[in-house]
Design a protein around this motif. Structure first.
Motif, mmCIF file in Angstrom:
data_model
loop_
_atom_site.group_PDB
_atom_site.id
_atom_site.type_symbol
_atom_site.label_atom_id
_atom_site.label_comp_id
_atom_site.label_asym_id
_atom_site.label_seq_id
_atom_site.Cartn_x
_atom_site.Cartn_y
_atom_site.Cartn_z
ATOM 1 N N SER A 129 0.813 -1.217 0.000
ATOM 2 C CA SER A 129 0.000 0.000 0.000
ATOM 3 C C SER A 129 0.847 1.268 0.000
ATOM 4 C CB SER A 129 -0.924 0.010 1.218
ATOM 5 O OG SER A 129 -0.158 -0.027 2.418
ATOM 6 N N THR A 130 2.142 1.123 0.299
ATOM 7 C CA THR A 130 3.042 2.273 0.384
ATOM 8 C C THR A 130 4.301 1.993 -0.416
ATOM 9 O OG1 THR A 130 2.243 2.771 2.617
ATOM 10 C CG2 THR A 130 4.322 3.781 1.958
ATOM 11 N N GLU A 131 4.792 2.983 -1.132
ATOM 12 C CA GLU A 131 6.003 2.827 -1.923
ATOM 13 C C GLU A 131 7.208 2.625 -1.014
ATOM 14 O OE1 GLU A 131 8.632 5.311 -5.265
ATOM 15 O OE2 GLU A 131 6.868 6.221 -4.308
ATOM 16 N N VAL B 264 11.514 2.508 -0.466
ATOM 17 C CA VAL B 264 12.575 3.456 -0.808
ATOM 18 C C VAL B 264 13.903 2.721 -0.949
ATOM 19 C CG1 VAL B 264 11.482 5.444 0.280
ATOM 20 C CG2 VAL B 264 12.943 3.944 1.642
ATOM 21 N N GLY B 265 14.922 3.455 -1.415
ATOM 22 C CA GLY B 265 16.249 2.877 -1.536
ATOM 23 C C GLY B 265 16.313 1.848 -2.642
ATOM 24 N N ALA B 266 17.024 0.748 -2.375
ATOM 25 C CA ALA B 266 17.181 -0.307 -3.370
ATOM 26 C C ALA B 266 15.852 -0.958 -3.714
ATOM 27 C CB ALA B 266 18.150 -1.368 -2.852
ATOM 28 N N ALA B 267 14.860 -0.830 -2.822
ATOM 29 C CA ALA B 267 13.549 -1.444 -3.046
ATOM 30 C C ALA B 267 12.577 -0.522 -3.770
ATOM 31 C CB ALA B 267 12.943 -1.861 -1.701
ATOM 32 N N ARG B 268 13.025 0.662 -4.148
ATOM 33 C CA ARG B 268 12.107 1.605 -4.793
ATOM 34 C C ARG B 268 11.559 1.008 -6.086
ATOM 35 N NH1 ARG B 268 13.091 8.098 -5.402
ATOM 36 N NH2 ARG B 268 10.958 8.617 -6.000
ATOM 37 N N GLY B 269 10.274 1.133 -6.286
ATOM 38 C CA GLY B 269 9.615 0.557 -7.439
ATOM 39 C C GLY B 269 8.995 -0.800 -7.165
ATOM 40 N N THR B 270 9.305 -1.388 -6.000
ATOM 41 C CA THR B 270 8.705 -2.673 -5.627
ATOM 42 C C THR B 270 7.250 -2.459 -5.239
ATOM 43 O OG1 THR B 270 10.831 -3.498 -4.819
ATOM 44 C CG2 THR B 270 8.857 -4.649 -4.060
ATOM 45 N N SER B 271 6.354 -3.161 -5.909
ATOM 46 C CA SER B 271 4.923 -2.963 -5.653
ATOM 47 C C SER B 271 4.280 -4.124 -4.909
ATOM 48 C CB SER B 271 4.176 -2.751 -6.978
ATOM 49 O OG SER B 271 4.341 -3.882 -7.824
ATOM 50 N N LEU C 11 12.784 3.796 9.689
ATOM 51 C CA LEU C 11 13.155 4.123 8.309
ATOM 52 C C LEU C 11 12.157 5.130 7.754
ATOM 53 C CD1 LEU C 11 14.743 3.689 5.674
ATOM 54 C CD2 LEU C 11 13.215 1.753 5.196
ATOM 55 N N VAL C 12 12.647 6.264 7.290
ATOM 56 C CA VAL C 12 11.784 7.301 6.724
ATOM 57 C C VAL C 12 11.420 6.893 5.296
ATOM 58 C CG1 VAL C 12 11.629 9.722 6.054
ATOM 59 C CG2 VAL C 12 12.778 9.085 8.185
ATOM 60 N N LEU C 13 10.136 6.656 5.059
ATOM 61 C CA LEU C 13 9.655 6.173 3.767
ATOM 62 C C LEU C 13 9.216 7.289 2.830
ATOM 63 C CD1 LEU C 13 7.632 3.085 5.021
ATOM 64 C CD2 LEU C 13 9.736 3.037 3.680
ATOM 65 N N GLU C 14 9.314 8.532 3.268
ATOM 66 C CA GLU C 14 8.979 9.671 2.416
ATOM 67 C C GLU C 14 10.067 9.839 1.354
ATOM 68 O OE1 GLU C 14 7.869 12.359 0.272
ATOM 69 O OE2 GLU C 14 6.439 12.048 1.921
#
Length: 357
Positions: A16-18, A20-27, A138-141
């Protein structure tokens, strides 16, 4: 000798939330869940949750590996030491995929702890007093200009340690971090570059980064630029670099690494993580335990590992979106934003029964 019977399940869902980091784009996240059960019903649980774009294995690969256990009984010696137990089972059922090894390690030691009626951290580290270990948020913004507001929100909810993924625009990111530092002088700040910070940008921002008094800077630059980065007066930590054993050991020998980040999912389980902690300790380098957006059993295992090692730095085991894909659960070792010693057997993990309504 005791016989354990394996069951393998697959859990997957949309996030439900994007990330960040190496995992950015993981849906979405997928979890291969391994349960080992003795005839009397005593069971242990583990999970394999490789992270696409970061892990060296895949969910398809680990599922195929773990599925071979279902056709055979896993034979264990309950009186063996934990590391002997892991070695014996690994020799009988070799699993090249690191995440599969972690699932097997965790299920075995969860079962062993429940069989002995001892928490996993005591099974691994003996019966001694253990101090609480803080957990970093971990800041997910993803937008660094919004980090100050997000930091305000998290700190108001009790956060004492914040971790930020950096590298997309280091100057903008550092400016926001300086705003946070001015407002919250006591909060601990940790950075993670996932090897994507250009060396020139890191050099330009070194003075400002020193002003921030950051706790750690994990993997700032690409592998080929590590040696040059070590000349900078920053508290570096190894994460992805641990996957190249020779390179990681050479970096540890430089005596300019502050800590290593232990992620059992990618390192090959609890035994491999303990080995890296020992290597780091021999060189007076600290360690901390973190996740790869795993599920609750991996998070519980990470907390038990941190307790067994008595890590000094805040653990990277905060709440994240992938946990919401699982049924609600309680982890005895995690109370709010702190890892604490407890007496619950094994992982100390319990899932809530679904409501009948």
């Amino acid at each position: 000798m005791t016989e354990l019977y394996a069951r393998l399940d697959l859990l997957k869902g949309e996030l439900s939330t994007e990330l960040v980091g190496a995992a950015r784009g993981t849906s979405e996240r997928s979890f291969a869940i391994l349960t080992l059960t003795r005839g009397d019903g005593t069971a242990g649980i583990g999970e394999a949750t490789p992270l696409a774009g970061y892990s060296t294995d895949t969910i398809e690969g680990v599922f195929d590996e773990l599925r071979t256990l279902v056709a055979y009984q896993v034979h264990v010696y309950p009186r063996a030491t934990p590391l002997e137990l892991l070695s014996q089972v690994d020799e009988a059922h070799p699993h090249p995929c690191p995440a599969a090894l972690f699932a097997l390690d965790t299920a075995l030691l969860d079962w062993l702890g429940r069989n002995r009626e001892e928490p996993l951290h005591r099974v691994l580290g003996g019966d001694r007093a253990r101090a609480p270990i803080p957990i970093a948020d971990l800041v997910l913004e993803p937008n660094p200009r919004r980090w100050p507001a997000e930091a305000d929100r998290l700190i108001a909810r009790g956060a004492t340690h914040l971790k930020f993924k950096v590298g997309a625009d280091l100057s903008t990111e550092v400016a926001s971090l300086l705003t946070i530092r001015a407002t919250h002088p006591d909060v601990s700040i940790r950075l993670d570059g996932n090897q994507r910070v250009p060396l020139d940008a890191l050099r330009r921002e070194t003075v400002a980064l020193e002003e921030l008094e950051i706790e750690l800077f994990e993997e700032p630059v690409p592998v080929g630029q590590w040696r040059s980065a070590l000349d900078l007066p920053l508290p570096f930590a190894l994460d992805e670099s641990l996957l190249d054993e020779d390179a990681a050991l050479a970096l540890l020998e430089s005596r300019k690494i502050r800590a290593v980040v232990l992620k059992p999912t990618v390192l090959g389980g609890l035994r491999a993580s303990l080995e890296w902690a020992e290597r780091a300790g021999e060189r007076d380098v600290g360690c901390l335990v973190s996740h790869t957006f795993d599920g609750p059993s991996a998070r519980a295992a990470g907390a038990e590992l941190a307790l067994a090692l008595q890590t000094k730095d805040a653990a990277g085991l905060g709440v994240h979106p992938a946990l919401a894909l699982w049924p609600p659960s309680d982890t005895a070792a995690i109370v709010g934003r702190t890892i604490v010693a407890h007496d619950s057997p094994g992982l100390g993990l319990s899932f809530h029964e679904p409501d009948d309504d």
